[in-house]
Design a protein around this motif. Structure first.
Motif, PDB file in Angstrom:
ATOM      1  N   ALA A 401       0.828  -1.200   0.000  1.00 53.54           N
ATOM      2  CA  ALA A 401       0.000   0.000   0.000  1.00 53.54           C
ATOM      3  C   ALA A 401       0.865   1.254   0.000  1.00 53.54           C
ATOM      4  CB  ALA A 401      -0.922  -0.001   1.224  1.00 53.54           C
ATOM      5  N   GLU A 402       0.308   2.339  -0.506  1.00 54.55           N
ATOM      6  CA  GLU A 402       1.024   3.610  -0.510  1.00 54.55           C
ATOM      7  C   GLU A 402       1.117   4.177   0.903  1.00 54.55           C
ATOM      8  OE1 GLU A 402      -0.003   5.536  -4.855  1.00 54.55           O
ATOM      9  OE2 GLU A 402      -1.433   5.831  -3.217  1.00 54.55           O
ATOM     10  N   VAL A 403       2.259   4.745   1.229  1.00 53.88           N
ATOM     11  CA  VAL A 403       2.458   5.386   2.520  1.00 53.88           C
ATOM     12  C   VAL A 403       2.227   6.881   2.358  1.00 53.88           C
ATOM     13  CG1 VAL A 403       4.124   5.944   4.335  1.00 53.88           C
ATOM     14  CG2 VAL A 403       4.064   3.647   3.341  1.00 53.88           C
ATOM     15  N   LEU A 404       1.399   7.442   3.246  1.00 54.12           N
ATOM     16  CA  LEU A 404       1.148   8.872   3.269  1.00 54.12           C
ATOM     17  C   LEU A 404       1.891   9.489   4.451  1.00 54.12           C
ATOM     18  CD1 LEU A 404      -2.698   8.902   2.570  1.00 54.12           C
ATOM     19  CD2 LEU A 404      -0.834   9.144   0.930  1.00 54.12           C
ATOM     20  N   LEU A 415       3.694   8.663  17.671  1.00 54.76           N
ATOM     21  CA  LEU A 415       4.133   8.444  16.294  1.00 54.76           C
ATOM     22  C   LEU A 415       2.987   7.804  15.516  1.00 54.76           C
ATOM     23  CD1 LEU A 415       7.814   7.115  16.448  1.00 54.76           C
ATOM     24  CD2 LEU A 415       7.023   9.269  15.450  1.00 54.76           C
ATOM     25  N   GLY A 416       2.963   8.075  14.207  1.00 52.82           N
ATOM     26  CA  GLY A 416       1.898   7.526  13.381  1.00 52.82           C
ATOM     27  C   GLY A 416       2.397   7.022  12.046  1.00 52.82           C
ATOM     28  N   LEU A 417       1.631   6.127  11.469  1.00 53.34           N
ATOM     29  CA  LEU A 417       1.904   5.562  10.154  1.00 53.34           C
ATOM     30  C   LEU A 417       0.575   5.453   9.418  1.00 53.34           C
ATOM     31  CD1 LEU A 417       3.530   4.063   7.969  1.00 53.34           C
ATOM     32  CD2 LEU A 417       3.342   1.991   9.354  1.00 53.34           C
ATOM     33  N   CYS A 418       0.530   5.983   8.189  1.00 50.90           N
ATOM     34  CA  CYS A 418      -0.702   5.953   7.413  1.00 50.90           C
ATOM     35  C   CYS A 418      -0.428   5.368   6.033  1.00 50.90           C
ATOM     36  CB  CYS A 418      -1.273   7.369   7.266  1.00 50.90           C
ATOM     37  SG  CYS A 418      -2.881   7.435   6.419  1.00 50.90           S
ATOM     38  N   CYS A 419      -1.297   4.494   5.580  1.00 55.54           N
ATOM     39  CA  CYS A 419      -1.176   3.969   4.222  1.00 55.54           C
ATOM     40  C   CYS A 419      -2.529   4.006   3.537  1.00 55.54           C
ATOM     41  CB  CYS A 419      -0.597   2.558   4.227  1.00 55.54           C
ATOM     42  SG  CYS A 419      -1.694   1.301   4.872  1.00 55.54           S
ATOM     43  N   ARG A 421      -4.922   2.153   0.699  1.00 55.42           N
ATOM     44  CA  ARG A 421      -5.114   0.937  -0.058  1.00 55.42           C
ATOM     45  C   ARG A 421      -5.623   1.246  -1.454  1.00 55.42           C
ATOM     46  NH1 ARG A 421      -8.309  -2.867   4.149  1.00 55.42           N
ATOM     47  NH2 ARG A 421     -10.037  -1.922   3.012  1.00 55.42           N
ATOM     48  N   ALA A 422      -5.656   0.217  -2.298  1.00 52.25           N
ATOM     49  CA  ALA A 422      -6.073   0.403  -3.685  1.00 52.25           C
ATOM     50  C   ALA A 422      -7.507   0.905  -3.788  1.00 52.25           C
ATOM     51  CB  ALA A 422      -5.903  -0.906  -4.450  1.00 52.25           C
ATOM     52  N   ASP A 423      -8.370   0.562  -2.803  1.00 54.00           N
ATOM     53  CA  ASP A 423      -9.771   1.004  -2.853  1.00 54.00           C
ATOM     54  C   ASP A 423      -9.956   2.415  -2.320  1.00 54.00           C
ATOM     55  OD1 ASP A 423      -9.377   0.652  -0.155  1.00 54.00           O
ATOM     56  OD2 ASP A 423     -10.940  -0.855   0.117  1.00 54.00           O
ATOM     57  N   GLY A 424      -8.843   3.080  -1.962  1.00 54.64           N
ATOM     58  CA  GLY A 424      -8.915   4.454  -1.495  1.00 54.64           C
ATOM     59  C   GLY A 424      -9.033   4.604   0.005  1.00 54.64           C
ATOM     60  N   GLU A 425      -9.271   3.505   0.732  1.00 56.30           N
ATOM     61  CA  GLU A 425      -9.374   3.610   2.178  1.00 56.30           C
ATOM     62  C   GLU A 425      -8.004   3.895   2.788  1.00 56.30           C
ATOM     63  OE1 GLU A 425     -11.225   1.215   6.023  1.00 56.30           O
ATOM     64  OE2 GLU A 425     -10.876   0.158   4.145  1.00 56.30           O
ATOM     65  N   GLN A 426      -7.997   4.800   3.735  1.00 57.36           N
ATOM     66  CA  GLN A 426      -6.763   5.124   4.447  1.00 57.36           C
ATOM     67  C   GLN A 426      -6.788   4.466   5.823  1.00 57.36           C
ATOM     68  OE1 GLN A 426      -6.027   9.322   4.594  1.00 57.36           O
ATOM     69  NE2 GLN A 426      -5.982   9.574   2.381  1.00 57.36           N
ATOM     70  N   ILE A 427      -5.684   3.830   6.150  1.00 58.81           N
ATOM     71  CA  ILE A 427      -5.535   3.205   7.462  1.00 58.81           C
ATOM     72  C   ILE A 427      -4.445   3.968   8.201  1.00 58.81           C
ATOM     73  CG2 ILE A 427      -5.080   1.089   8.721  1.00 58.81           C
ATOM     74  CD1 ILE A 427      -7.537   0.956   6.959  1.00 58.81           C
ATOM     75  N   LEU A 428      -4.801   4.490   9.367  1.00 61.49           N
ATOM     76  CA  LEU A 428      -3.871   5.266  10.175  1.00 61.49           C
ATOM     77  C   LEU A 428      -3.646   4.551  11.501  1.00 61.49           C
ATOM     78  CD1 LEU A 428      -2.282   7.873  10.932  1.00 61.49           C
ATOM     79  CD2 LEU A 428      -4.469   8.838  11.710  1.00 61.49           C
ATOM     80  N   TRP A 429      -2.382   4.272  11.794  1.00 54.11           N
ATOM     81  CA  TRP A 429      -2.015   3.700  13.091  1.00 54.11           C
ATOM     82  C   TRP A 429      -1.327   4.773  13.914  1.00 54.11           C
ATOM     83  CZ3 TRP A 429      -0.923   0.863   8.565  1.00 54.11           C
ATOM     84  CH2 TRP A 429      -1.608  -0.346   8.427  1.00 54.11           C
ATOM     85  N   LEU A 430      -1.696   4.872  15.175  1.00 51.50           N
ATOM     86  CA  LEU A 430      -1.093   5.843  16.088  1.00 51.50           C
ATOM     87  C   LEU A 430      -0.665   5.125  17.357  1.00 51.50           C
ATOM     88  CD1 LEU A 430      -3.697   8.726  15.671  1.00 51.50           C
ATOM     89  CD2 LEU A 430      -1.358   8.706  14.772  1.00 51.50           C
TER      90      LEU A 430
END
Length: 497
Positions: A401-404, A415-419, A421-430
């Motif tokens: 997945a793409e990293v934002l 700290l956070g990490l966001c990616c 997915r191909a369907d446009g959903e963004q997953i953000l971990w904090l």
């Protein structure tokens, strides 16, 4: 050593107040402990370039002293309320999510195979340690079986005993892998004396140089990616820089308990990772950068005979098993580690293992594991999981997945990490990196829902990982969120047009 021949050190301990430490009786120097991922500098005597060990003759008197003095007056400072941490998401991708690998060791291979059904999202690769001449072919067969069970490739960290010509030993190892039915995705060869902190090049130890080693490895393993680097810390890579002419990628590992083992110091090792990653990128040039098996605990000791088994479950340096691995602290640390790696564009990160001291999935061990040891289950495939299982399995499932970009106004706290997915959903971990609750203000252009991994959800997440992952989330009102101590939040967003 960034500073040598030190007589005194001064720094401002508070506005208007300066402290000076003056050392008399010996020469001191300073070591940059970021090489070991410690966020500190060590000042010590005797200088390393003087001969050692050294003898103090009987009857000789040695006098040393350190003088601490202060200059000025500290102005009174009112205690300020802790402000909310601002989390801002960028829109332009900065790269792909690093591929997640897990480590294998000879003693854990069978346990890992039994727990394989728990790895609901297969990692991109498994990295197995193999000491040729010490470990049996059965170890390689176990690695191959696990790779086949999960349908993923196996990379090998190949330690050569150096009792025969290097080409001969590599050919022997290649034959063992073929007999075990294992075609490695990559080989990182290293000569046994070089797994220690030797401060000498291979040639100085009477060994073939790096270029000869990698050329012989390519001959023994045609078509297999050859890794250049070390199996231990960046320190050894930095001291004994390998020739990269015959390599396909550069690698090293990290450990969180080399020097200081208190909670704050271990979590602060995350602050050093960007410096290490930037340095390795400079060394590696255009070669891919793959982080080798890393964790908070120390898998082997490059600086002495052995690691601390730590059966007492204490906070200690050089610990093979690290009790915080099994707690919320471990999940926050793992997420912070992946966030740093993603921001740096690391190609592959090997963090943790299926089972054992560095594991994601519980198994019974010869050291106590409070709470987990009391859980009832009949099959390793239904064993409880540790908190870090959840963010790591989610990242394995996210694939490439793409990293934002994620900006935290205080990276010491969150700290956070966001990616995306191909369907446009963004997953953000904090991740809350502190033992105090943290208030967050999340700036994004869409509605978000959150799932919390914290003390209240710990038991359910451990016993039923699939149920926890698919369970209900709650909406984030106005972008405000509170993270409990060492909690991890997993947020999903459908961005508005």
């Amino acid at each position: 050593q960034p500073f040598m021949n030190i007589r005194a050190l001064s720094h401002e301990v508070a506005p208007g107040l300066k402290a000076t430490v003056r050392m008399e009786g010996d020469i001191w120097e300073m070591e940059d402990q970021r090489n070991w991922s410690d966020a500190s500098f060590k000042t010590y005597g005797r200088p390393r370039d003087l001969p050692w060990p050294y003898t103090i003759p009987k009857g000789e008197r040695v006098v040393q002293r350190a003088l601490l003095s202060f200059d000025g007056t500290a102005a009174p400072v009112a205690a300020a309320a802790s402000a909310a941490v601002d989390i801002t998401l960028g829109e332009a991708p900065i790269g792909k999510l690093p591929k997640l690998a897990l480590a294998l060791s000879p003693g854990e291979a069978a346990h890992a195979l039994a727990a394989a059904p728990r790895l609901t999202a297969a990692p991109a690769e498994l990295i197995g340690w193999f000491e040729h001449g010490t470990e049996s072919q059965a170890v390689l067969e176990a690695y191959a079986a696990l790779g086949q069970r999960l349908g993923i490739p196996i990379g090998i960290e190949l330690v050569l005993p150096c009792k025969k010509p290097v080409a001969e030993e590599l050919a022997e190892a290649a034959a063992l892998l073929r007999q075990a039915g294992l075609t490695p995705a990559g080989i990182t060869p290293i000569q046994a004396p070089m797994i220690k902190w030797v401060l000498k090049s291979p040639e100085e130890l009477g060994l073939p140089g790096f270029a000869d080693l990698y050329a012989a490895a390519r001959e023994a393993f045609p078509g297999v990616a050859i890794g250049a680097g070390v199996l231990s810390n960046f320190t050894e890579l930095n001291i004994d820089r390998p020739s990269l002419a015959g390599a396909d990628y550069v690698t090293h590992a990290t450990c969180g308990v080399v020097h200081e083992s208190d909670d704050r110091s271990v979590m602060e090792t995350l602050e050093t990772l960007p410096h290490i990653f930037r340095s390795v990128r400079t060394i590696a040039g255009k070669l891919p950068y793959r982080l080798g098996p890393s964790a908070m605990g120390m898998r082997y000791n490059p600086y002495g005979k052995t690691t601390d088994a730590n059966r007492a479950n204490i906070r200690t340096a050089f610990a093979h098993q690290e009790p915080r691995q099994r707690g919320l602290f471990g999940a926050a640390f793992a997420l912070g580690y992946m966030a740093r790696a993603a921001a740096a564009g690391i190609d592959r990160v090997c963090f943790g293992a299926p089972t054992g001291p560095f594991g994601l999935v519980y198994r019974k061990t010869d050291y106590p594991q409070p709470w987990f040891d009391a859980q009832q289950f009949s099959d390793p495939a239904t064993a409880p999981v540790y908190p870090l299982y959840h963010p790591l399995m989610a990242m394995a499932a996210a694939g490439d997945a793409e990293v934002l970009p994620v900006r935290s106004s205080d990276e010491k706290r969150v700290l956070g990490l966001c990616c995306r997915r191909a369907d446009g959903e963004q997953i953000l971990w904090l991740a809350n990196l502190t033992p105090e609750p943290q208030a967050l203000s999340i700036r994004s252009g869409g509605t978000m829902t959150a799932k919390m991994l914290d003390a209240t959800s710990f038991a359910a997440a451990a016993r039923d990982p699939a149920g926890f992952a698919s369970g209900a989330s709650h909406a984030i009102a106005g972008g405000s969120l509170s993270l409990a101590p060492y909690a991890v939040a997993m947020l999903s967003a459908r961005m508005s047009a």
